[in-house]
Design an enzyme around this catalytic site. Structure first.
Site, PDB file in Angstrom:
ATOM      1  N   ASP A   8       5.341 -15.790   3.732  1.00  0.00           N
ATOM      2  CA  ASP A   8       6.048 -16.878   4.422  1.00  0.00           C
ATOM      3  C   ASP A   8       5.109 -17.506   5.455  1.00  0.00           C
ATOM      4  O   ASP A   8       3.914 -17.179   5.533  1.00  0.00           O
ATOM      5  CB  ASP A   8       7.375 -16.377   5.025  1.00  0.00           C
ATOM      6  CG  ASP A   8       7.169 -15.452   6.219  1.00  0.00           C
ATOM      7  OD1 ASP A   8       6.010 -15.135   6.574  1.00  0.00           O
ATOM      8  OD2 ASP A   8       8.190 -15.025   6.806  1.00  0.00           O
ATOM      9  N   HIS A   9       5.678 -18.382   6.292  1.00  0.00           N
ATOM     10  CA  HIS A   9       4.881 -19.120   7.279  1.00  0.00           C
ATOM     11  C   HIS A   9       4.197 -18.210   8.300  1.00  0.00           C
ATOM     12  O   HIS A   9       3.173 -18.585   8.876  1.00  0.00           O
ATOM     13  CB  HIS A   9       5.790 -20.116   8.023  1.00  0.00           C
ATOM     14  CG  HIS A   9       6.949 -19.438   8.693  1.00  0.00           C
ATOM     15  ND1 HIS A   9       8.052 -19.015   7.980  1.00  0.00           N
ATOM     16  CD2 HIS A   9       7.154 -19.063   9.982  1.00  0.00           C
ATOM     17  CE1 HIS A   9       8.896 -18.426   8.824  1.00  0.00           C
ATOM     18  NE2 HIS A   9       8.374 -18.440  10.044  1.00  0.00           N
ATOM     19  N   CYS A  65       4.792 -10.871   5.254  1.00  0.00           N
ATOM     20  CA  CYS A  65       5.568 -11.739   6.154  1.00  0.00           C
ATOM     21  C   CYS A  65       5.223 -11.288   7.572  1.00  0.00           C
ATOM     22  O   CYS A  65       4.163 -10.698   7.780  1.00  0.00           O
ATOM     23  CB  CYS A  65       7.073 -11.683   5.838  1.00  0.00           C
ATOM     24  SG  CYS A  65       7.855 -10.074   6.052  1.00  0.00           S
ATOM     25  N   THR A  67       6.549  -8.879   9.512  1.00  0.00           N
ATOM     26  CA  THR A  67       6.499  -7.414   9.576  1.00  0.00           C
ATOM     27  C   THR A  67       6.183  -6.765   8.228  1.00  0.00           C
ATOM     28  O   THR A  67       5.873  -5.578   8.176  1.00  0.00           O
ATOM     29  CB  THR A  67       7.870  -6.861  10.001  1.00  0.00           C
ATOM     30  OG1 THR A  67       8.839  -7.304   9.027  1.00  0.00           O
ATOM     31  CG2 THR A  67       8.273  -7.336  11.384  1.00  0.00           C
ATOM     32  N   GLY A  68       6.345  -7.510   7.160  1.00  0.00           N
ATOM     33  CA  GLY A  68       6.224  -6.946   5.803  1.00  0.00           C
ATOM     34  C   GLY A  68       7.552  -6.418   5.290  1.00  0.00           C
ATOM     35  O   GLY A  68       7.713  -6.147   4.101  1.00  0.00           O
ATOM     36  N   VAL A  69       8.517  -6.296   6.185  1.00  0.00           N
ATOM     37  CA  VAL A  69       9.774  -5.641   5.806  1.00  0.00           C
ATOM     38  C   VAL A  69      10.693  -6.589   5.033  1.00  0.00           C
ATOM     39  O   VAL A  69      11.166  -6.264   3.938  1.00  0.00           O
ATOM     40  CB  VAL A  69      10.498  -5.066   7.046  1.00  0.00           C
ATOM     41  CG1 VAL A  69      11.874  -4.534   6.669  1.00  0.00           C
ATOM     42  CG2 VAL A  69       9.666  -3.951   7.660  1.00  0.00           C
ATOM     43  N   GLY A  70      10.940  -7.785   5.593  1.00  0.00           N
ATOM     44  CA  GLY A  70      11.882  -8.704   4.939  1.00  0.00           C
ATOM     45  C   GLY A  70      11.454  -9.042   3.525  1.00  0.00           C
ATOM     46  O   GLY A  70      12.248  -8.986   2.579  1.00  0.00           O
ATOM     47  N   HIS A  98       1.611   8.390  -5.416  1.00  0.00           N
ATOM     48  CA  HIS A  98       2.859   9.158  -5.507  1.00  0.00           C
ATOM     49  C   HIS A  98       4.055   8.334  -5.979  1.00  0.00           C
ATOM     50  O   HIS A  98       4.900   8.846  -6.715  1.00  0.00           O
ATOM     51  CB  HIS A  98       3.210   9.776  -4.144  1.00  0.00           C
ATOM     52  CG  HIS A  98       2.312  10.917  -3.763  1.00  0.00           C
ATOM     53  ND1 HIS A  98       2.650  11.852  -2.805  1.00  0.00           N
ATOM     54  CD2 HIS A  98       1.076  11.284  -4.195  1.00  0.00           C
ATOM     55  CE1 HIS A  98       1.665  12.733  -2.676  1.00  0.00           C
ATOM     56  NE2 HIS A  98       0.698  12.401  -3.498  1.00  0.00           N
ATOM     57  N   ARG A 109       2.079  -9.864  11.628  1.00  0.00           N
ATOM     58  CA  ARG A 109       2.230  -9.694  13.080  1.00  0.00           C
ATOM     59  C   ARG A 109       1.992  -8.253  13.491  1.00  0.00           C
ATOM     60  O   ARG A 109       2.133  -7.897  14.660  1.00  0.00           O
ATOM     61  CB  ARG A 109       3.630 -10.162  13.504  1.00  0.00           C
ATOM     62  CG  ARG A 109       3.813 -11.666  13.350  1.00  0.00           C
ATOM     63  CD  ARG A 109       5.235 -12.115  13.605  1.00  0.00           C
ATOM     64  NE  ARG A 109       5.345 -13.562  13.462  1.00  0.00           N
ATOM     65  CZ  ARG A 109       6.487 -14.211  13.247  1.00  0.00           C
ATOM     66  NH1 ARG A 109       7.625 -13.537  13.147  1.00  0.00           N
ATOM     67  NH2 ARG A 109       6.502 -15.517  13.128  1.00  0.00           N
ATOM     68  N   HIS A 133       5.213  13.557  -9.780  1.00  0.00           N
ATOM     69  CA  HIS A 133       5.543  12.269  -9.163  1.00  0.00           C
ATOM     70  C   HIS A 133       6.262  11.359 -10.157  1.00  0.00           C
ATOM     71  O   HIS A 133       7.102  10.564  -9.779  1.00  0.00           O
ATOM     72  CB  HIS A 133       4.276  11.592  -8.630  1.00  0.00           C
ATOM     73  CG  HIS A 133       3.534  12.446  -7.650  1.00  0.00           C
ATOM     74  ND1 HIS A 133       4.074  12.788  -6.425  1.00  0.00           N
ATOM     75  CD2 HIS A 133       2.329  13.060  -7.722  1.00  0.00           C
ATOM     76  CE1 HIS A 133       3.219  13.560  -5.776  1.00  0.00           C
ATOM     77  NE2 HIS A 133       2.157  13.740  -6.547  1.00  0.00           N
ATOM     78  N   ARG A 136       9.968  11.890 -10.227  1.00  0.00           N
ATOM     79  CA  ARG A 136      10.654  11.273  -9.076  1.00  0.00           C
ATOM     80  C   ARG A 136      10.697   9.760  -9.210  1.00  0.00           C
ATOM     81  O   ARG A 136      11.724   9.135  -8.901  1.00  0.00           O
ATOM     82  CB  ARG A 136       9.948  11.679  -7.780  1.00  0.00           C
ATOM     83  CG  ARG A 136      10.045  13.186  -7.560  1.00  0.00           C
ATOM     84  CD  ARG A 136       8.994  13.717  -6.618  1.00  0.00           C
ATOM     85  NE  ARG A 136       9.027  15.176  -6.585  1.00  0.00           N
ATOM     86  CZ  ARG A 136       8.053  15.924  -6.087  1.00  0.00           C
ATOM     87  NH1 ARG A 136       6.986  15.371  -5.571  1.00  0.00           N
ATOM     88  NH2 ARG A 136       8.159  17.229  -6.103  1.00  0.00           N
TER      89      ARG A 136
END
Ligand code: RB5
Length: 148
Positions: A8-9, A65, A67-70, A98, A109, A133, A136
């Site tokens: 994203d931006h 993005c 944080t990388g999370v969204g 794994h 950020r 692995h 799983r």
């Protein structure tokens, strides 16, 4: 390898730098992200990269993005996607070894460009270890198949 990238931006500058780096490592980049700085919606780009990887148009993906999370949450909504957020190279190696993660995520950020390059290199050079692995990782698909 073909690497699908999305951002994203908040991550345009880092995406452009990482794109160049991934190409220098000898890979081909498919750019699904914005190249601009206007506020936009990260789920759109996470989904695009997720769909390209799930369809086999790319071997793996990198999403960035703030944080990388969204953007990783969005990518993980696509069936067959295993995206992991990393802020260090060890985690980046282990999500491939794994978890057989097919998308790497990080935050513009959160990590600077040099650390981001270490993260990308560690991820792209790692191999899935299989064995226990795989048992799983196969369970992820079982969870998806239990979804209504
Ligand atoms: C955009 O301001 C920011 O919310 C986004 O880049 C990301 O960090 C979301 O997870």
């Amino acid at each position: 390898m073909k690497v699908a990238m999305g951002n994203d931006h908040a991550a345009t500058d880092l995406k452009l730098e990482i794109m160049k780096y991934v190409e220098e490592l000898g890979h081909e980049v498919i750019n699904f992200g914005t190249d601009g700085y206007e506020s936009c919606h990260y789920p759109e780009f996470g989904e695009k990269v997720g769909r390209a990887v799930a369809a086999g148009e790319a071997d793996c993906g990198i999403v960035i993005c703030g944080t990388g999370v969204g953007i990783s949450i969005a990518a993980n909504k696509v069936r067959g996607i295993r995206a992991g957020v990393c802020s260090d190279a060890t985690t980046a190696r282990l999500i491939k070894e794994h978890n057989n993660a097919n998308i790497l995520a990080f935050g513009a950020r959160i990590v600077g460009p040099e650390l981001a390059k270490d993260i990308v290199k560690a991820y792209l050079s790692a191999e899935f270890l299989g064995g226990r692995h795989k048992t799983r990782v196969d369970m992820f698909a079982q969870i998806e198949n239990r979804n209504p």
